[in-house]
Design a protein around this motif. Structure first.
Motif, PDB file in Angstrom:
ATOM      1  N   GLN A 323       5.567 -10.594  -3.474  1.00 31.70           N
ATOM      2  CA  GLN A 323       5.267 -10.072  -4.817  1.00 31.70           C
ATOM      3  C   GLN A 323       3.865 -10.529  -5.246  1.00 31.70           C
ATOM      4  N   GLU A 324       3.567 -11.805  -5.019  1.00 33.03           N
ATOM      5  CA  GLU A 324       2.244 -12.312  -5.427  1.00 33.03           C
ATOM      6  C   GLU A 324       1.117 -11.613  -4.671  1.00 33.03           C
ATOM      7  N   LYS A 325       1.355 -11.336  -3.386  1.00 31.75           N
ATOM      8  CA  LYS A 325       0.299 -10.651  -2.607  1.00 31.75           C
ATOM      9  C   LYS A 325       0.073  -9.223  -3.132  1.00 31.75           C
ATOM     10  N   VAL A 326       1.176  -8.558  -3.467  1.00 34.29           N
ATOM     11  CA  VAL A 326       1.043  -7.200  -4.027  1.00 34.29           C
ATOM     12  C   VAL A 326       0.262  -7.268  -5.337  1.00 34.29           C
ATOM     13  N   GLN A 327       0.630  -8.229  -6.172  1.00 32.39           N
ATOM     14  CA  GLN A 327      -0.049  -8.338  -7.480  1.00 32.39           C
ATOM     15  C   GLN A 327      -1.527  -8.677  -7.308  1.00 32.39           C
ATOM     16  N   ALA A 328      -1.818  -9.553  -6.343  1.00 34.14           N
ATOM     17  CA  ALA A 328      -3.225  -9.935  -6.135  1.00 34.14           C
ATOM     18  C   ALA A 328      -4.028  -8.699  -5.717  1.00 34.14           C
ATOM     19  N   GLU A 329      -3.435  -7.856  -4.852  1.00 35.31           N
ATOM     20  CA  GLU A 329      -4.150  -6.652  -4.410  1.00 35.31           C
ATOM     21  C   GLU A 329      -4.387  -5.708  -5.598  1.00 35.31           C
ATOM     22  N   ILE A 330      -3.350  -5.508  -6.397  1.00 30.67           N
ATOM     23  CA  ILE A 330      -3.492  -4.604  -7.553  1.00 30.67           C
ATOM     24  C   ILE A 330      -4.509  -5.170  -8.544  1.00 30.67           C
ATOM     25  N   ASP A 331      -4.445  -6.480  -8.780  1.00 26.94           N
ATOM     26  CA  ASP A 331      -5.393  -7.103  -9.730  1.00 26.94           C
ATOM     27  C   ASP A 331      -6.831  -6.873  -9.271  1.00 26.94           C
ATOM     28  N   SER A 332      -7.062  -7.020  -7.955  1.00 28.95           N
ATOM     29  CA  SER A 332      -8.453  -6.942  -7.499  1.00 28.95           C
ATOM     30  C   SER A 332      -8.942  -5.487  -7.448  1.00 28.95           C
ATOM     31  N   VAL A 333      -8.053  -4.535  -7.170  1.00 24.64           N
ATOM     32  CA  VAL A 333      -8.501  -3.137  -7.066  1.00 24.64           C
ATOM     33  C   VAL A 333      -8.469  -2.427  -8.428  1.00 24.64           C
ATOM     34  N   VAL A 334      -7.410  -2.653  -9.192  1.00 21.54           N
ATOM     35  CA  VAL A 334      -7.231  -1.898 -10.444  1.00 21.54           C
ATOM     36  C   VAL A 334      -7.608  -2.741 -11.661  1.00 21.54           C
ATOM     37  N   GLY A 335      -7.329  -4.032 -11.588  1.00 21.55           N
ATOM     38  CA  GLY A 335      -7.585  -4.904 -12.742  1.00 21.55           C
ATOM     39  C   GLY A 335      -6.530  -4.701 -13.805  1.00 21.55           C
ATOM     40  N   PHE A 336      -6.871  -5.034 -15.043  1.00 20.69           N
ATOM     41  CA  PHE A 336      -5.881  -4.941 -16.119  1.00 20.69           C
ATOM     42  C   PHE A 336      -6.275  -3.949 -17.203  1.00 20.69           C
ATOM     43  N   SER A 337      -7.444  -3.292 -17.011  1.00 24.76           N
ATOM     44  CA  SER A 337      -7.901  -2.453 -18.118  1.00 24.76           C
ATOM     45  C   SER A 337      -7.313  -1.041 -18.074  1.00 24.76           C
ATOM     46  N   ARG A 338      -6.669  -0.687 -16.974  1.00 26.01           N
ATOM     47  CA  ARG A 338      -6.061   0.646 -16.880  1.00 26.01           C
ATOM     48  C   ARG A 338      -4.840   0.535 -15.953  1.00 26.01           C
ATOM     49  N   VAL A 339      -3.977   1.596 -15.954  1.00 22.54           N
ATOM     50  CA  VAL A 339      -2.804   1.545 -15.060  1.00 22.54           C
ATOM     51  C   VAL A 339      -3.181   2.148 -13.701  1.00 22.54           C
ATOM     52  N   PRO A 340      -2.490   1.748 -12.623  1.00 19.15           N
ATOM     53  CA  PRO A 340      -2.798   2.340 -11.308  1.00 19.15           C
ATOM     54  C   PRO A 340      -2.552   3.847 -11.312  1.00 19.15           C
ATOM     55  N   SER A 341      -3.383   4.585 -10.575  1.00 19.35           N
ATOM     56  CA  SER A 341      -3.156   6.034 -10.472  1.00 19.35           C
ATOM     57  C   SER A 341      -3.045   6.397  -8.994  1.00 19.35           C
ATOM     58  N   LEU A 342      -2.665   7.646  -8.747  1.00 15.37           N
ATOM     59  CA  LEU A 342      -2.458   8.047  -7.338  1.00 15.37           C
ATOM     60  C   LEU A 342      -3.739   7.905  -6.519  1.00 15.37           C
ATOM     61  N   THR A 343      -4.883   8.028  -7.196  1.00 10.83           N
ATOM     62  CA  THR A 343      -6.147   7.920  -6.455  1.00 10.83           C
ATOM     63  C   THR A 343      -6.392   6.483  -5.964  1.00 10.83           C
ATOM     64  N   ASP A 344      -5.621   5.504  -6.480  1.00 13.63           N
ATOM     65  CA  ASP A 344      -5.785   4.116  -6.019  1.00 13.63           C
ATOM     66  C   ASP A 344      -5.013   3.856  -4.722  1.00 13.63           C
ATOM     67  N   LYS A 345      -4.143   4.782  -4.366  1.00 12.25           N
ATOM     68  CA  LYS A 345      -3.198   4.504  -3.281  1.00 12.25           C
ATOM     69  C   LYS A 345      -3.905   4.054  -2.001  1.00 12.25           C
ATOM     70  N   ALA A 346      -4.964   4.782  -1.638  1.00 16.29           N
ATOM     71  CA  ALA A 346      -5.655   4.459  -0.381  1.00 16.29           C
ATOM     72  C   ALA A 346      -6.288   3.072  -0.421  1.00 16.29           C
ATOM     73  N   SER A 347      -6.568   2.569  -1.607  1.00 19.75           N
ATOM     74  CA  SER A 347      -7.186   1.236  -1.719  1.00 19.75           C
ATOM     75  C   SER A 347      -6.146   0.127  -1.878  1.00 19.75           C
ATOM     76  N   LEU A 348      -4.868   0.490  -1.853  1.00 21.22           N
ATOM     77  CA  LEU A 348      -3.814  -0.520  -2.028  1.00 21.22           C
ATOM     78  C   LEU A 348      -2.876  -0.536  -0.810  1.00 21.22           C
ATOM     79  N   PRO A 349      -3.426  -0.786   0.390  1.00 17.50           N
ATOM     80  CA  PRO A 349      -2.579  -0.681   1.582  1.00 17.50           C
ATOM     81  C   PRO A 349      -1.419  -1.682   1.618  1.00 17.50           C
ATOM     82  N   PHE A 350      -1.632  -2.915   1.125  1.00 10.46           N
ATOM     83  CA  PHE A 350      -0.524  -3.870   1.195  1.00 10.46           C
ATOM     84  C   PHE A 350       0.617  -3.426   0.277  1.00 10.46           C
ATOM     85  N   THR A 351       0.244  -2.885  -0.884  1.00 10.65           N
ATOM     86  CA  THR A 351       1.262  -2.383  -1.820  1.00 10.65           C
ATOM     87  C   THR A 351       2.046  -1.246  -1.156  1.00 10.65           C
ATOM     88  N   GLU A 352       1.320  -0.328  -0.521  1.00  5.76           N
ATOM     89  CA  GLU A 352       2.009   0.794   0.126  1.00  5.76           C
ATOM     90  C   GLU A 352       2.878   0.300   1.290  1.00  5.76           C
TER      91      GLU A 352
END
Ligand code: HEM
Length: 498
Positions: A323-352
């Motif tokens: 869970q922490e690794k997934v969150q770290a990936e999302i934090d670094s790619v998306v941050g907290f200022s917006r919600v993840p969108s489908l266009t982020d998928k390719a940049s979130l391989p560990f999450t996928e």
């Protein structure tokens, strides 16, 4: 030379293997005890069927009454049958209770042939078109997510972080997505009408799978009995019919073919067009058929997606390091200022990869939907007579040690290559394989990615202290659901919870 298998009993065949394995089959009984010593209570049908394959091989037969059922185990055999021999193994069996409820219309239980093909093609294309135009799916899913997050936040404040069950919230959000697509309406708290419809569908399914009404499959005349589950199932069927037909009629009366609001509108417009071009008797499109399609979308699209989401959140609670690794990936790619969108998928391989690994471990539709041989054929040296029911054990494919290293271990990195990018594995088939492949695969993947990444961004999930870890074996209905569980849900950054 039919596939080998345990000797059937007169009249009931091997029915006992499904109901009371411990008492009826000595072999499987021994296995069960062996198994229970390490993983108590875990021998559900997909596991029992996998265990039997260790005695009889990857293609073996069972009988229910005098109906032969062939069980396919492991990736190679399942692919060979459903993909390479799709012309023979893509039909659906005529199961009395299902036939009574669906009249073999719709998509899921429709016989393989031109009508199924035409209807599936239309619905598949329509679902895909939602990804593009005015009826775009992403905002629709994000809207439901917004409600889930707001509710989790409210509960957290009210209960000061007490453990909560996630099932009602997730189930409501997923049903709302299907409902918005097909009926153009979503279920709000005050909307009794749609809630009743959902309750009726859930009750109908429960009666079909887990009540004496199952016996209708053996003695179809029981359907007409004036008491108990038999009476109730007829009532539920009538109530669903009244509901849906009314909704369809309202759509018909206010239809503007140039501005479709949802799938019903698109289907009605197509029906009108087909009637004009080929004539009412030549087309399979009709309001009556539409009724069964809507039912299919709810049945195939809600429990499957809900249970996958619930498994994902349970796995994250059980494996906090992942869970922490997934969150770290999302934090670094998306941050907290917006919600993840489908266009982020390719940049979130560990999450996928984590989503895929949960889907591999849980195989939410573990035995797919039964297939049927549409003609007598020879398959891998065995004669399979026409009308044989074919059960592909998808769960066994995901635990096949010939294609997965340590298949019982939860390890998302198996879906990553050495550069940390997604590694596609052809033996990963949670949506099935071949011509009957899940029609909602793209929609489900969108929902899973958006919901999972957004919830991971906004909250942390943790098991309650002092309780034994929950069983990860699940409960088999038509889908494999996690056993009911509760978790602490803690907001991470306030802004992203909205
Ligand atoms: C069929 C899995 C979500 C619509 C199936 C099958 C599987 C499956 C294994 C059976 C394949 C076979 O018979 O060989 C899943 C999973 C889902 C999911 C794991 C979510 C995580 C959805 C959604 C929809 C949907 C969201 C609709 C919007 C269908 C339909 C069929 C089907 C219509 C029948 C296809 C046919 O018989 O031609 N699904 N499904 N599914 N699914 Fe899904």
């Amino acid at each position: 030379n039919v596939p080998p298998g345990p000797k059937p009993w007169p009249l009931i065949g091997n029915f006992g293997h499904f109901l009371v394995p411990r008492f009826v089959s000595k072999r499987i009984g021994e296995r069960r005890e062996e198994h229970e010593q390490t993983r108590p209570g875990s021998l559900s049908p997909q596991v029992a069927l996998l265990e039997l394959s260790k005695f009889y091989g990857n293609i073996y037969s069972l009988f229910i009454g005098n109906q032969m059922i062939v069980i396919l185990t492991g990736y190679e055999v399942v692919r060979d049958a459903l993909s390479n021999r799709a012309d023979v193994f893509s039909d659906r069996p005529d199961v009395p209770l299902v036939t009574i409820m669906t009249k073999r219309k719709g998509i899921v239980f429709a016989p393989y042939g031109p009508v199924w093909r035409q209807q599936r093609k239309f619905c598949h294309t329509t679902l895909r078109s939602f990804g593009l135009g005015r009826l775009s799916l992403e905002p629709l899913i994000l809207r439901e997510l917004g409600e889930v997050k707001a509710e989790l936040l409210r509960t957290h404040t009210e209960t000061q972080g007490a453990p909560v069950s996630l099932a009602p919230l997730v189930s409501n959000a997923v049903s709302n997505v299907i409902s918005s697509i097909s009926l153009g309406q979503r279920f709000s708290q005050g909307d009794r009408e749609l809630h009743t419809l959902l309750d009726l569908m859930a009750r109908g399914l429960e009666l079909c799978v887990n009540s004496p009404a199952v016996l209708i499959n053996v003695f179809p005349w029981l359907y007409h009995l004036p008491f108990g589950a038999f009476k109730e199932i007829r009532q539920v069927e009538r109530d669903i019919t009244v509901f849906l037909k009314e909704i369809i009629a309202r759509h018909r009366d206010s239809l503007d073919p140039d501005n479709p609001r949802d799938l019903i509108d698109m289907y009605l417009a197509e029906t009108a067009q087909q009637r004009e071009s080929v004539g009412a008797t030549e087309t399979s499109f009709s309001e009556d058929y539409l009724f069964y399609i809507i039912g299919d979308l709810f049945i195939a699209g809600t429990d499957t997606t809900t249970n996958t989401m619930l498994w994902m959140l349970l796995y994250m609670s059980v494996y906090p390091d992942i869970q922490e690794k997934v969150q770290a990936e999302i934090d670094s790619v998306v941050g907290f200022s917006r919600v993840p969108s489908l266009t982020d998928k390719a940049s979130l391989p560990f999450t996928e990869a984590t989503i895929m690994e949960v889907q591999r471990m849980t195989a939410v539709v573990p035995l797919a939907i039964p297939h049927m041989a549409s003609e007598t054929t020879v398959f891998r040296g065995y004669t399979i007579p026409k009308g044989t029911v074919i059960i592909p054990n998808l769960w066994s494919v995901h635990r096949d040690p010939t294609v997965w290293d340590n298949p019982d271990d939860f390890n998302p990195t198996r879906f990553l290559d050495q550069n940390g990018q997604i590694l596609r594995q052809e033996s990963f088939i949670p949506f099935g394989i071949g011509r009957r492949l899940c029609m909602g695969e793209q929609l489900a993947k969108m929902e899973l990615f958006l919901m999972f990444s957004s919830l991971m961004q906004a909250f942390s999930f943790r098991l309650p202290d002092g309780l034994p870890p929950p069983s990860m074996d699940g409960r088999f209905g038509l889908t494999l659901a996690p056993l009911p569980y509760t978790v602490h849900v803690t907001p991470r950054e306030e802004g992203v919870c909205q």
